[in-house]
Enzyme design. Structure first.
Site, PDB file in Angstrom:
ATOM      1  CG  ASP A 142      58.655  59.415 177.369  1.00  0.00           C
ATOM      2  OD1 ASP A 142      57.459  59.240 177.637  1.00  0.00           O
ATOM      3  OD2 ASP A 142      59.210  60.533 177.385  1.00  0.00           O
ATOM      4  CD  GLU A 166      74.708  43.366 169.348  1.00  0.00           C
ATOM      5  OE1 GLU A 166      75.244  43.359 170.481  1.00  0.00           O
ATOM      6  OE2 GLU A 166      74.920  44.254 168.503  1.00  0.00           O
TER       7      GLU A 166
END
Length: 553
Positions: free
Chosen positions: A216, A265
Site C-alpha cells: 500500500d 530467501e
C-alpha cells in the site's frame, strides 16, 4: 508458526514457470466478501468457506485487503498491530487456515502490507505521544514544531489525500505528518527501527505461508529532504499522478531492493516465488516501471490503464506505453479495471445508461484478459455489480466523506457486500436471511447473486468463467511482452498474439455503432452476440457496439 509452514500450490497454469507473469489475481475486500458468523461484517472464516468459488471461477491467486488489528478509521489501512488479526475478522489461527485452504485448492495467497503509515493506536505512536518533544520515540514519525509566532500553523503546506492539511497538532504543541487520515501517522523511513520492524513483519507472514504482498502507498515511504513547501493547493487526489515531494522519491527503491532479498530467501525458483506488488501512484507508467527493475519488486498496478476512458485511441496508446515500459525492465504488464478505491467500471463506463455500462464492462474485461501479462479482478465485477450510488449518509464510513475539501468520499459504493443467494438481503452474505450487513445492498441485487447467475449462459458470471478458462487453455494468451496491431476501422482495436503453438486475435469495437471486420479465424468467445456479415460473397463479421471478440487464428 514455522518458516514455510504451508507450501505454495503446485497445480494450475502458472505453476512451473514464474507464476506471477500471467496470473489472474482476485482482490478480496474482507469486510464485504462473506460473513461467517452473522454479525454483518465479512470475516476470514467466511472467506475460507467461499474459496472453492474462486477456484471454480478460474483465478490463480487471491489478494486479501487488510485484516490486521485496527481501529478501522480507514477500513483497516490504519494498522495498530501488524502481527495480529483484528477480532472483527477472526484470529491468527483463522488466517493460517485460510492460507492453507487456498493452497490446497491451487490458489496463491497475497496479503496487503501498509508501510507508509500506521494507526494512531499503534504502540509506537502512543509512546511518541507519551514521551513528548525531542524523544527518541518521536523520531520514528514526522513530528515538527509549527510555523508562525506561536506555532499554530502547520510545518509546511502539504495536504492530506483525504482533504485538509496533512498535519495535526498534539497537546504539547508539536505537529505530526499524516498524508491520509489524521488517525494514520506517517512513518519516518530514515529511522533504522522502521526498516527493522518491517523486515520482521515480512518474515512473520512469509513464515505463515503467504505468497506475497501488495504494498500500500508504495510510492510514499520516502519524503524529500527538508519537507519543502509545494506552493499551491489541490496537490494530489486519490490515484493522482502529480509530482510532489512526498511521493515517488528515488529513495524508495533501496527499501524495495532490501525487501526483494527477503522474498527471494523464501522462494526464487520458477513456481515458488514470493512476490511483491507496488501500489505506486507515479506521474508516468515509465516511472512505475522503475519499481520493477532487476532486484526490486515483481509487479506494479497499472493505474494509467485503470483511469483510461472507453476510447479506442486512448486505450491503444496506454497499452503500447505499458508494454514498452514493462518490457524495458523485463517485468510483466498488469491490467486492472476496478478496485476498492474507485467507482466500479460497469458504472464508470455507463455514461448514465446501466445497460451500456454492463455491455462496455464485459467488452473491457475481454480486452484486458487478452493483453500480455497479469490481470487483477475486484470482487463482484464477475457478477456485473454496479456502483451503489445512493447510500444514506449515516452508513458511510469512507474517511474522505467526512473531510470537506478532500476526495468525493464515495469509495463505500464499491465496497457493498457481495450477493451470494436468496431473495432477501443480505443475499447470502451472512448465514441468516434478513440478517445484518455493514452496508445495505440494493434489492435489485437478488438478480445478480452468484446463485441467480450460475448456470445461466447469458450471465456475466458464466461469461467470466468461460473467459478465464479460455485464457488458461489458449497457448497465445497469458504471459508475453508484446502484441501486433492489425488494420481495423476507426473505433476498433484489433491485435494478434502468436506463439509456436497457436495464434490468437482480439477485436474490440469501442464505438457506439456496429462495425463489420474481416473474420480472422474461429470464434472463441464474445462479450455480446456477433453475426456474420449479410449479403452475397460476404466474408466479414459484424461486431456489435461496445463488444469484444476472441478468435483462434
Amino acid at each position: 508458526m514455522t518458516q514455510n509452514a504451508t507450501a505454495a500450490p503446485t497445480t494450475g497454469s502458472a505453476s512451473v514457470r514464474e507464476w506471477w507473469r500471467d496470473a489472474v489475481i482476485y482482490q478480496v475486500y474482507p469486510r464485504s466478501f462473506a460473513d461467517g458468523d452473522g454479525d454483518g461484517m465479512g470475516d476470514l472464516p467466511g472467506i475460507t468457506a467461499r474459496l472453492p468459488y474462486l477456484r471454480d471461477l478460474g483465478v490463480d491467486a487471491v489478494w486479501l485487503s487488510p485484516f490486521y488489528a485496527s481501529p478501522q478509521a480507514d477500513a483497516g489501512y490504519d494498522v495498530a498491530d501488524y502481527r495480529a488479526v483484528d477480532p472483527m475478522f477472526g484470529t491468527l489461527a483463522d488466517a493460517d487456515r485460510l492460507v492453507r485452504e487456498a493452497h490446497a485448492l491451487g490458489l496463491r495467497f497475497i496479503v496487503d502490507i501498509v508501510p507508509n503509515h500506521c494507526s494512531d493506536r499503534h504502540e509506537w505512536f502512543r509512546q511518541a505521544l507519551r514521551d513528548g518533544p525531542g524523544s527518541a520515540a518521536r523520531e520514528r514519525f514526522f513530528f515538527r514544531p509549527g510555523r508562525g509566532a506561536d506555532g499554530t500553523l502547520p510545518p509546511n503546506d502539504w495536504e492530506s489525500v483525504f482533504g485538509g492539511p496533512a498535519w495535526t497538532r498534539v497537546a504539547d504543541g508539536e505537529w505530526y505528518l499524516h498524508l491520509f487520515a489524521a488517525e494514520q501517522p506517517d512513518f519516518n523511513w530514515e529511522h533504522p527501527d522502521v526498516h527493522d520492524e518491517f523486515r520482521s513483519v515480512l518474515r512473520f507472514w512469509l513464515d505463515l505461508g503467504v505468497d506475497g504482498f501488495r504494498i500500500d502507498v508504495a510510492h510514499g515511504l520516502v519524503k524529500a529532504p527538508g519537507l519543502p513547501d509545494i506552493g499551491h493547493a489541490e496537490q494530489v487526489r486519490l490515484l493522482g499522478k502529480q509530482a510532489v515531494p512526498y511521493f515517488d522519491q528515488d529513495g524508495v527503491h533501496e527499501i524495495y531492493r532490501d525487501w526483494r532479498r527477503i522474498l527471494d530467501e523464501y522462494g526464487a525458483g520458477p513456481g515458488t516465488e514470493r512476490i511483491a506488488v507496488a501500489e505506486a501512484w507515479t506521474p508516468t507508467v515509465e516511472r512505475s516501471a522503475l519499481y520493477l527493475r532487476r532486484g526490486e519488486l515483481h509487479q506494479a498496478f497499472n493505474f494509467e490503464y485503470l483511469t483510461t476512458g472507453w476510447d479506442a485511441a486512448a486505450l491503444r496508446a496506454v497499452i503500447d506505453r505499458s508494454l514498452a515500459a514493462m518490457s524495458a525492465v523485463d517485468a510483466p504488464a498488469t491490467w486492472v479495471l476496478s478496485n476498492h478505491d474507485v467507482v466500479r467500471h460497469s458504472t464508470r463506463f455507463a455514461d448514465g445508461d446501466a445497460a451500456r455500462g454492463l455491455r462496455r464492462a464485459r467488452a473491457a474485461t475481454l480486452l484486458m484478459l487478452a493483453l500480455p501479462g497479469s490481470a487483477y479482478l475486484y470482487q463482484g465485477e464477475e457478477l456485473g455489480l454496479p456502483e451503489v450510488t445512493e447510500l444514506p449518509d449515516e452508513v458511510r464510513q469512507d474517511p474522505a466523506f467526512f473531510r470537506g475539501s478532500g476526495q468525493d468520499g464515495t469509495r463505500d459504493g464499491c465496497r457493498v457486500p457481495l450477493p451470494w443467494s436468496g431473495e432477501r438481503a443480505p443475499f447470502g452474505f451472512g448465514p441468516v436471511e434478513g440478517g445484518p450487513s455493514w452496508l445495505p445492498q440494493p434489492d435489485s441485487w437478488k438478480d445478480l447473486s452468484v446463485a441467480a447467475q450460475t448456470g445461466d449462459p447469458a450471465s456475466t458470471l458464466e461469461f467470466y468463467r468461460r473467459a478465464l478458462a479460455v485464457r488458461r487453455a489458449h497457448p497465445a494468451l497469458g504471459a508475453g511482452r508484446d502484441i501486433a496491431w492489425e488494420p481495423a476501422p476507426e473505433g476498433v482495436l484489433a491485435f494478434r498474439r502468436t506463439t509456436s503453438a497457436g495464434s490468437f486475435v482480439c477485436t474490440t469495437n469501442v464505438s457506439s455503432s456496429p462495425v463489420t471486420v474481416p473474420t480472422p479465424g474461429t470464434l472463441l468467445l464474445a462479450s455480446a452476440d456477433v453475426a456474420p456479415e449479410a449479403g452475397p460473397g460476404a466474408e466479414g463479421t459484424v461486431l456489435p457496439a461496445d463488444s469484444t471478440v476472441w478468435w483462434a487464428a
